[in-house]
Write a protein that holds these residues in place. Structure first.
Motif, PDB file in Angstrom:
ATOM      1  N   GLU A 146       0.835  -1.218   0.000  1.00  0.00           N
ATOM      2  CA  GLU A 146       0.000   0.000   0.000  1.00  0.00           C
ATOM      3  C   GLU A 146       0.861   1.256   0.000  1.00  0.00           C
ATOM      4  N   ILE A 147       0.265   2.331  -0.479  1.00  0.00           N
ATOM      5  CA  ILE A 147       0.921   3.644  -0.447  1.00  0.00           C
ATOM      6  C   ILE A 147      -0.056   4.658   0.161  1.00  0.00           C
ATOM      7  N   TYR A 148       0.460   5.508   1.047  1.00  0.00           N
ATOM      8  CA  TYR A 148      -0.294   6.669   1.527  1.00  0.00           C
ATOM      9  C   TYR A 148       0.387   7.923   0.982  1.00  0.00           C
ATOM     10  N   LEU A 149      -0.401   8.786   0.348  1.00  0.00           N
ATOM     11  CA  LEU A 149       0.106  10.064  -0.152  1.00  0.00           C
ATOM     12  C   LEU A 149      -0.489  11.178   0.696  1.00  0.00           C
ATOM     13  N   MET A 150       0.343  12.069   1.203  1.00  0.00           N
ATOM     14  CA  MET A 150      -0.170  13.173   2.025  1.00  0.00           C
ATOM     15  C   MET A 150      -1.179  13.959   1.185  1.00  0.00           C
ATOM     16  N   GLN A 151      -2.362  14.151   1.723  1.00  0.00           N
ATOM     17  CA  GLN A 151      -3.438  14.765   0.945  1.00  0.00           C
ATOM     18  C   GLN A 151      -4.289  15.640   1.856  1.00  0.00           C
ATOM     19  N   TRP A 152      -4.610  16.826   1.411  1.00  0.00           N
ATOM     20  CA  TRP A 152      -5.398  17.737   2.241  1.00  0.00           C
ATOM     21  C   TRP A 152      -6.708  18.137   1.564  1.00  0.00           C
ATOM     22  N   GLU A 153      -6.946  17.629   0.359  1.00  0.00           N
ATOM     23  CA  GLU A 153      -8.213  17.939  -0.322  1.00  0.00           C
ATOM     24  C   GLU A 153      -8.946  16.635  -0.614  1.00  0.00           C
ATOM     25  N   ASP A 154     -10.147  16.457  -0.081  1.00  0.00           N
ATOM     26  CA  ASP A 154     -10.936  15.232  -0.282  1.00  0.00           C
ATOM     27  C   ASP A 154     -10.111  13.955  -0.091  1.00  0.00           C
ATOM     28  N   PRO A 155      -9.483  13.788   1.073  1.00  0.00           N
ATOM     29  CA  PRO A 155      -8.610  12.616   1.272  1.00  0.00           C
ATOM     30  C   PRO A 155      -9.394  11.314   1.365  1.00  0.00           C
ATOM     31  N   HIS A 156      -8.746  10.211   0.981  1.00  0.00           N
ATOM     32  CA  HIS A 156      -9.351   8.880   1.130  1.00  0.00           C
ATOM     33  C   HIS A 156      -9.354   8.430   2.592  1.00  0.00           C
ATOM     34  N   VAL A 157      -8.289   8.779   3.321  1.00  0.00           N
ATOM     35  CA  VAL A 157      -8.087   8.258   4.679  1.00  0.00           C
ATOM     36  C   VAL A 157      -7.882   9.427   5.643  1.00  0.00           C
ATOM     37  N   VAL A 158      -8.629   9.408   6.752  1.00  0.00           N
ATOM     38  CA  VAL A 158      -8.443  10.410   7.804  1.00  0.00           C
ATOM     39  C   VAL A 158      -7.980   9.652   9.050  1.00  0.00           C
ATOM     40  N   VAL A 159      -6.759   9.920   9.499  1.00  0.00           N
ATOM     41  CA  VAL A 159      -6.201   9.201  10.650  1.00  0.00           C
ATOM     42  C   VAL A 159      -6.391  10.058  11.904  1.00  0.00           C
ATOM     43  N   ASP A 160      -7.040   9.491  12.909  1.00  0.00           N
ATOM     44  CA  ASP A 160      -7.258  10.192  14.180  1.00  0.00           C
ATOM     45  C   ASP A 160      -5.946  10.216  14.953  1.00  0.00           C
ATOM     46  N   ILE A 161      -5.373  11.410  15.145  1.00  0.00           N
ATOM     47  CA  ILE A 161      -4.089  11.496  15.856  1.00  0.00           C
ATOM     48  C   ILE A 161      -4.238  12.187  17.219  1.00  0.00           C
ATOM     49  N   THR A 162      -5.481  12.287  17.691  1.00  0.00           N
ATOM     50  CA  THR A 162      -5.745  13.015  18.937  1.00  0.00           C
ATOM     51  C   THR A 162      -4.866  12.507  20.088  1.00  0.00           C
ATOM     52  N   ASP A 163      -4.774  11.178  20.241  1.00  0.00           N
ATOM     53  CA  ASP A 163      -4.028  10.602  21.368  1.00  0.00           C
ATOM     54  C   ASP A 163      -2.521  10.775  21.258  1.00  0.00           C
ATOM     55  N   ALA A 181     -14.380  16.977   9.835  1.00  0.00           N
ATOM     56  CA  ALA A 181     -15.445  16.228   9.148  1.00  0.00           C
ATOM     57  C   ALA A 181     -15.739  14.897   9.825  1.00  0.00           C
ATOM     58  N   LYS A 182     -14.718  14.290  10.428  1.00  0.00           N
ATOM     59  CA  LYS A 182     -14.888  12.977  11.072  1.00  0.00           C
ATOM     60  C   LYS A 182     -15.165  13.105  12.569  1.00  0.00           C
ATOM     61  N   GLY A 183     -15.118  14.323  13.095  1.00  0.00           N
ATOM     62  CA  GLY A 183     -15.324  14.517  14.524  1.00  0.00           C
ATOM     63  C   GLY A 183     -14.112  14.173  15.371  1.00  0.00           C
ATOM     64  N   TYR A 184     -12.914  14.180  14.774  1.00  0.00           N
ATOM     65  CA  TYR A 184     -11.677  13.963  15.534  1.00  0.00           C
ATOM     66  C   TYR A 184     -11.106  15.320  15.952  1.00  0.00           C
ATOM     67  N   ALA A 185     -10.535  15.359  17.151  1.00  0.00           N
ATOM     68  CA  ALA A 185      -9.936  16.628  17.599  1.00  0.00           C
ATOM     69  C   ALA A 185      -8.772  17.004  16.690  1.00  0.00           C
ATOM     70  N   TYR A 186      -7.947  15.995  16.324  1.00  0.00           N
ATOM     71  CA  TYR A 186      -6.808  16.225  15.421  1.00  0.00           C
ATOM     72  C   TYR A 186      -6.671  15.056  14.456  1.00  0.00           C
ATOM     73  N   ALA A 187      -6.332  15.367  13.216  1.00  0.00           N
ATOM     74  CA  ALA A 187      -6.178  14.291  12.223  1.00  0.00           C
ATOM     75  C   ALA A 187      -5.093  14.635  11.200  1.00  0.00           C
ATOM     76  N   GLU A 188      -4.594  13.580  10.554  1.00  0.00           N
ATOM     77  CA  GLU A 188      -3.750  13.718   9.361  1.00  0.00           C
ATOM     78  C   GLU A 188      -4.439  12.953   8.236  1.00  0.00           C
ATOM     79  N   CYS A 189      -4.256  13.430   6.998  1.00  0.00           N
ATOM     80  CA  CYS A 189      -5.052  12.880   5.895  1.00  0.00           C
ATOM     81  C   CYS A 189      -4.178  12.413   4.733  1.00  0.00           C
TER      82      CYS A 189
END
Ligand SMILES: [Zn+2]
Length: 232
Positions: free
Chosen positions: A163-180, A216-224
């Motif tokens: 798999e590949i993750y590409l840093m994306q800030w517009e309409d991302p496929h994956v939103v990772v919750d990084i709050t913790d 959009a996902k209700g996470y306090a902080y995320a990376e996309c």
């Protein structure tokens, strides 16, 4: 995330790119028991407003800062390819170097930057676009095919990335919750002393940015990210 992802490789252009774009995601992956390694294409030797600074001195400082930041996140290996900052080109030598590192560490997941020009000029820096395009070209086909870069054989056997993750800030496929792990991301960013200066302003901007990405996902902080799954 897929349990079959055991090894992760983050391929970026400059020291600090990994932490700004994916520091929280990296911290999470390390906590989940995955092995994370970095490949950084340039020495980051131009990013200074200090007129008395030289590229040679800055490269040494930035390498040390990057090692400290990687340690803060629990990253296992850091490899610098040593290209000059701001002048990264898509050459055979760069593709060979990135292919060799993929074959050496054999990652299941590659995280890289965004290959597209966008109107966010910081995020779509020329070196970022270049390394992201090269990373994709090295996952497929050069890391996979034994006849690509024959000089890498027999020391560096072909490898298939899943798999590949590409840093994306517009309409991302994956939103990772990084709050913790937001505290760990910020701690890693403070290691880049020569880049962040007064950290208060940087911290505010990073918090605001990652909060916006999580909204959009209700996470306090995320990376996309955008996600590419390679056919098996
Ligand atoms: Zn950068």
């Amino acid at each position: 995330m897929d349990d079959q992802i055991e090894r992760v490789m983050v391929i970026t252009a400059h020291p600090d790119d990994s932490e700004f774009g994916a520091g929280g995601t990296i911290a999470r992956m390390v906590k989940e028991g995955r092995e994370v390694s970095y490949v950084i294409a340039t020495r980051g030797d131009k990013g200074s407003g200090d007129r008395t600074m030289t590229p040679e001195r800055l490269a040494v400082i930035r390498a040390e800062e990057q090692h400290n930041a990687a340690r803060a996140l629990g990253v296992a290996h850091v490899e610098f390819l040593g290209y000059p900052d701001g002048e990264l080109e898509d050459t055979r030598q760069l593709r060979l170097d990135v292919t060799r590192e993929i074959r050496r560490r054999r990652p299941d997941l590659v995280i890289t930057m965004n290959p597209h020009r966008t109107y966010n000029l910081y995020a779509s820096h020329r070196d970022h676009r270049t390394i992201a395009g090269v990373a994709l070209d090295c996952v497929y086909p050069s890391a996979r095919d034994h006849m690509a870069f024959p000089e890498l054989m027999p020391d560096f056997e072909p490898h298939k990335v899943r798999e590949i993750y590409l840093m994306q800030w517009e309409d991302p496929h994956v939103v990772v919750d990084i709050t913790d792990v937001m505290d760990l991301k910020l701690k890693a960013l403070t290691c880049h002393v020569s880049q962040v200066g007064d950290f208060t302003g940087v911290e505010a901007r990073v918090r605001e940015r990652n909060a916006e990405l999580g909204r959009a996902k209700g996470y306090a902080y995320a990376e996309c990210f955008d996600r590419i799954v390679m056919p098996r």
